[in-house]
Design a protein around this motif. Structure first.
Motif, PDB file in Angstrom:
ATOM      1  N   LEU A 130      47.588  36.721   1.585  1.00 41.52           N
ATOM      2  CA  LEU A 130      47.203  37.767   0.647  1.00 41.52           C
ATOM      3  C   LEU A 130      46.627  39.060   1.095  1.00 41.52           C
ATOM      4  CD1 LEU A 130      46.818  37.995  -2.410  1.00 41.52           C
ATOM      5  CD2 LEU A 130      44.514  36.929  -2.012  1.00 41.52           C
ATOM      6  N   LEU A 131      45.693  39.058   1.950  1.00 40.18           N
ATOM      7  CA  LEU A 131      45.303  40.128   2.654  1.00 40.18           C
ATOM      8  C   LEU A 131      46.334  40.987   3.202  1.00 40.18           C
ATOM      9  CD1 LEU A 131      41.970  38.610   4.471  1.00 40.18           C
ATOM     10  CD2 LEU A 131      42.057  40.278   2.381  1.00 40.18           C
TER      11      LEU A 131
ATOM     12  N   ASP B 197      49.214  41.542   2.092  1.00 33.83           N
ATOM     13  CA  ASP B 197      49.844  41.814   1.037  1.00 33.83           C
ATOM     14  C   ASP B 197      48.939  42.995   0.317  1.00 33.83           C
ATOM     15  OD1 ASP B 197      52.043  40.093   1.001  1.00 33.83           O
ATOM     16  OD2 ASP B 197      51.364  38.756  -0.425  1.00 33.83           O
ATOM     17  N   ILE B 198      47.959  42.743   0.362  1.00 36.25           N
ATOM     18  CA  ILE B 198      46.926  43.977  -0.213  1.00 36.25           C
ATOM     19  C   ILE B 198      47.057  45.041   0.678  1.00 36.25           C
ATOM     20  CG2 ILE B 198      44.441  44.724  -0.716  1.00 36.25           C
ATOM     21  CD1 ILE B 198      44.005  41.758  -1.409  1.00 36.25           C
TER      22      ILE B 198
ATOM     23  N   LEU C 150      50.558  46.925   0.074  1.00 32.42           N
ATOM     24  CA  LEU C 150      50.323  47.726  -1.184  1.00 32.42           C
ATOM     25  C   LEU C 150      49.724  48.892  -1.149  1.00 32.42           C
ATOM     26  CD1 LEU C 150      50.881  47.775  -4.272  1.00 32.42           C
ATOM     27  CD2 LEU C 150      48.715  46.326  -4.818  1.00 32.42           C
ATOM     28  N   CYS C 151      48.326  48.926  -0.370  1.00 32.03           N
ATOM     29  CA  CYS C 151      47.665  50.176  -0.057  1.00 32.03           C
ATOM     30  C   CYS C 151      48.276  51.145   0.823  1.00 32.03           C
ATOM     31  CB  CYS C 151      46.260  49.743   0.713  1.00 32.03           C
ATOM     32  SG  CYS C 151      45.221  48.867  -0.515  1.00 32.03           S
TER      33      CYS C 151
END
Length: 120
Positions: free
Chosen positions: A108-109, A111-112, A115-116
């Motif tokens: 999840l981290l 993916d974040i 995305l950033c």
């Protein structure tokens, strides 16, 4: 290279500009402030979505002037390869396995972060 050619290759121009922005440490917001171009307009340029040649030329000229580069420099730009240093510990047991919850949180981290990097 002339602006006519850049307009014809506006998708590639947008990709090159996106690489230039990222490699020089700009966020989209800071780049818009530097070039005095709105964020929606910058997004259209980066995605090759401006169909008006005069609008494209006007904004690209503002960008190139504020960066002090010419069209050939932009189109010849290639991003620097970033080296990634691996960090590991030799203190972990040989048979250590990451539990499912930790793996999910790590993914999840990641993916974040991805995305950033796309957004900024």
């Amino acid at each position: 290279m002339r602006f006519d050619e850049l307009f014809e290759m506006r998708k590639l121009t947008g990709t090159k500009l996106k690489d230039y922005i990222r490699s020089n440490g700009f966020s989209k917001v800071s780049f818009c402030k530097k070039t005095e171009i709105s964020r929606p307009t910058l997004d259209k340029i980066l995605n090759g979505e401006i169909d008006s040649k005069s609008t494209f030329d006007k904004h690209l000229n503002k960008i190139l002037t504020s960066l002090s580069i010419d069209p050939d420099t932009l189109m010849g730009f290639s991003p620097r390869m970033q080296s990634t240093d691996a960090v590991f510990s030799e203190n972990a047991p040989i048979d250590y396995q990451v539990n499912d919850k930790a793996k999910m949180e790590y993914d999840l981290l990641q993916d974040i972060l991805n995305l950033c990097s796309v957004y900024y």
